[in-house]
Design an enzyme around this catalytic site. Sequence first.
Site, PDB file in Angstrom:
ATOM      1  N   GLY A  34       0.820  -1.208   0.000  1.00 37.70           N
ATOM      2  CA  GLY A  34       0.000   0.000   0.000  1.00 37.70           C
ATOM      3  C   GLY A  34       0.850   1.253   0.000  1.00 37.70           C
TER       4      GLY A  34
ATOM      5  N   GLY B  11       0.994   5.420   1.415  1.00 39.62           N
ATOM      6  CA  GLY B  11       0.470   6.353   2.397  1.00 39.62           C
ATOM      7  C   GLY B  11       0.883   7.774   2.081  1.00 39.62           C
TER       8      GLY B  11
ATOM      9  CG  PHE C  66       4.559  11.388   5.287  1.00 38.46           C
ATOM     10  CD1 PHE C  66       4.864  12.630   4.765  1.00 38.46           C
ATOM     11  CD2 PHE C  66       3.667  11.309   6.346  1.00 38.46           C
ATOM     12  CE1 PHE C  66       4.302  13.779   5.294  1.00 38.46           C
ATOM     13  CE2 PHE C  66       3.102  12.458   6.883  1.00 38.46           C
ATOM     14  CZ  PHE C  66       3.410  13.701   6.348  1.00 38.46           C
ATOM     15  N   GLY C  67       4.934   7.757   2.046  1.00 41.41           N
ATOM     16  CA  GLY C  67       5.750   6.696   1.473  1.00 41.41           C
ATOM     17  C   GLY C  67       4.935   5.460   1.148  1.00 41.41           C
TER      18      GLY C  67
ATOM     19  CB  VAL D 100       3.650  -0.465   3.517  1.00 39.48           C
ATOM     20  CG1 VAL D 100       3.949  -1.676   4.393  1.00 39.48           C
ATOM     21  CG2 VAL D 100       3.460   0.776   4.375  1.00 39.48           C
TER      22      VAL D 100
ATOM     23  CE  LYS E 101       4.521   4.556   7.529  1.00 41.56           C
ATOM     24  NZ  LYS E 101       3.666   4.913   8.691  1.00 41.56           N
TER      25      LYS E 101
ATOM     26  CG  ASP F 126      -4.334   9.600  10.118  1.00 39.18           C
ATOM     27  OD1 ASP F 126      -5.499   9.965   9.861  1.00 39.18           O
ATOM     28  OD2 ASP F 126      -3.504   9.313   9.244  1.00 39.18           O
TER      29      ASP F 126
END
Length: 691
Positions: A410, A412, A414-415, A417, A431, A526
């Site tokens: 996936g 996100g 900021f980056g 995984v 991650k 979050d």
Amino acid sequence: MNSFSGPVPNFDNLRLLRDLRISENNLIGDLRFLSSLTNCQYLKVLQISTNSLHGMLPTSMGNLSTSLKQFRASECNITGAIPSEIGNLSSLFMLSLSSNQLTGFIPTRLGKLKQLEGLYLRQNMLQGHIPHDLCQMSNLVNLYLHANMLTGAIPECLGELTTLRIVYLGSNKLNSTIPSNFWNLVDLLALNLSSNYLSGQISSEIGSLKVINEVDLSWNQFSGDIPSLISNSKSIEFLSLAYNKFGGSIPNSMGSIINLRSLDLSNNNLSGVIPKSLEGLRYLQYFNVSYNKLEGEIPTGGPFVNFTAQSFVQNSALCAAETRFHVQLCVQTHKRSRPKNVSVFFVKYILPPIISAIILVIGIIVLIRRRKLNKVPSPADILLNIAWRRVSYQELVRGTSAFSETNLLGRGGFGSVFRGTLSDGLNVAIKVFNLQLEGASKSFDAESEILSTVRHRNLVRIIGCCCNAEFKALILAYMPNGSLEKWLHSESHCLDILQRLKIAIDVALALEYLHHGHTFPVVHCDIKPSNILLDEDMTAHVADFGLSKLFDEGEVVIQTNTLATIGYTAPEYGSEGKVSTNGDVYSYGILLLEMFTRKKPTDDMFSEEMSLKAWVSEALLQENAIIEVVAPGLLTREDRHFFAKEQCVSSVFGLAMDCLAFSPDERINMIQIVAALEKIKIRFLANNIMH
């Protein structure tokens, strides 16, 4: 383990086929293709798990090759009953039909599978008794029947299967008690009977299980004393007797179960003191004796240095030598005064240097404290003090096939995984932070700092890191069942009410620990379905601490410019940038609504005039309107358990509204939320039996 799609073809021309493995793809269609395999008379291995298939297992399964040794078909959306004809497959040693939607009874003819070593039927909707015929499986090693709707007593004859190593019968409706000959299974490694209606006392013969690693008897109705001879089972690492009716005292002998890592005795009727012998359990990481009748001083040595007040709540007679446990301070008995000349010597020569040293230490602490307030510690500073595994960039490249798209789990904010395998064969989630993005480096620092200070069974576990000037990555425990978002919004996955309730409790327990069980409060900032990951047993783990805030002593609210996810943030967060534990409570309330309505707060049907909260709130005010907002298929009037399910969902929605009060001060806290959810679960399970 590819991305093949489309229907599964017929294989009737492949008469020499011996091994067919098509698991973990995106294949669709019904299961009729299995009938074509009856022409493959040499077939030994058949694996079709984790595909988007559907339909019932054909009765022609019984005509497959008598040489078939493995049949794995978990997570295939299989419905209907298990065909009794499977009992014809006399060479089977592995049968896995877990995580489907199977109904009906466990066929008695499965008992004919004399060679079977592993029977995996967990997480279905199977009913009726556990058939005694299973005891004919003289080679059975692993028995996984948990998370079904099985009733009646545990067959006593299972205690005669000395080959058994793992027995999982939890989350059913089993009653009666544990057969006495179960304690003769001296090679048993794991016994999970949790979340049933079992009663009676636990025999002292439990101590004969010398090699057992896990014992979970929680959420039953066991009573009597905890047998002191349980200490003979020195290999136990995980022991849970929570939510029962155990009385008496905690055996002092428990301090000799040297491998214990997790001990949960909460919600019983235990009295007496917490034995100081438990201070010797050097591997103990989780300890909970809350909601009992314990008294006396809480030990402070050994693993108790790391435990928090949450381990001891609702024991009115407990006391402690320090305030961090949130219980009354113990009254210290005054010792007989020393002779005068000794006192004078102490005051004149000993006390002054001690006071000077204390003043010096306080000065150093204050100085360090001020510096820390002005400087965020770098990841390198953090990692020096924790036992994280250092992984090289080259090892990550090898373990992810150079971060290929096929290993991408996936993306996100900021980056990304990736799924990977370390050099020792350990499967992990990696991650990787995109340092070109503004805020990515700060996110890595924040997540590193938080994960270095927290530890809880419902938080994602960090294994290691890879950190240099050009590359930053965190190595996390791999969660094979992915995110909660996948299970809520994918057509190929399904969660029943009890599963959703258990996941909600897992997340609540994690937030309860972050808000109230940690040295200083941690606000996640979050909370949403994509940040909740599910392990192989569907236990939920809260992840992604990139936006989290670690509060300082005495702080209750801080300001931030960090943006969280639209739809889940509390009103005060978006308008004023105020971050507090109350904000997480609000996000959790939205999460509860999404879990049981299958509607995202940003769904096209919602607007400024009608939000997800308002939509559910209106349904709560109207008679018989709950069914209109509940996730499709979760609540049907034809269901004989309709009343219990409707009451459960209504209670969850009501609790969500208590989380979603506009004013932060009017919202309930996570301690109250956990208690409320536990009551909802108990009532739901009880009502399911009654109706």
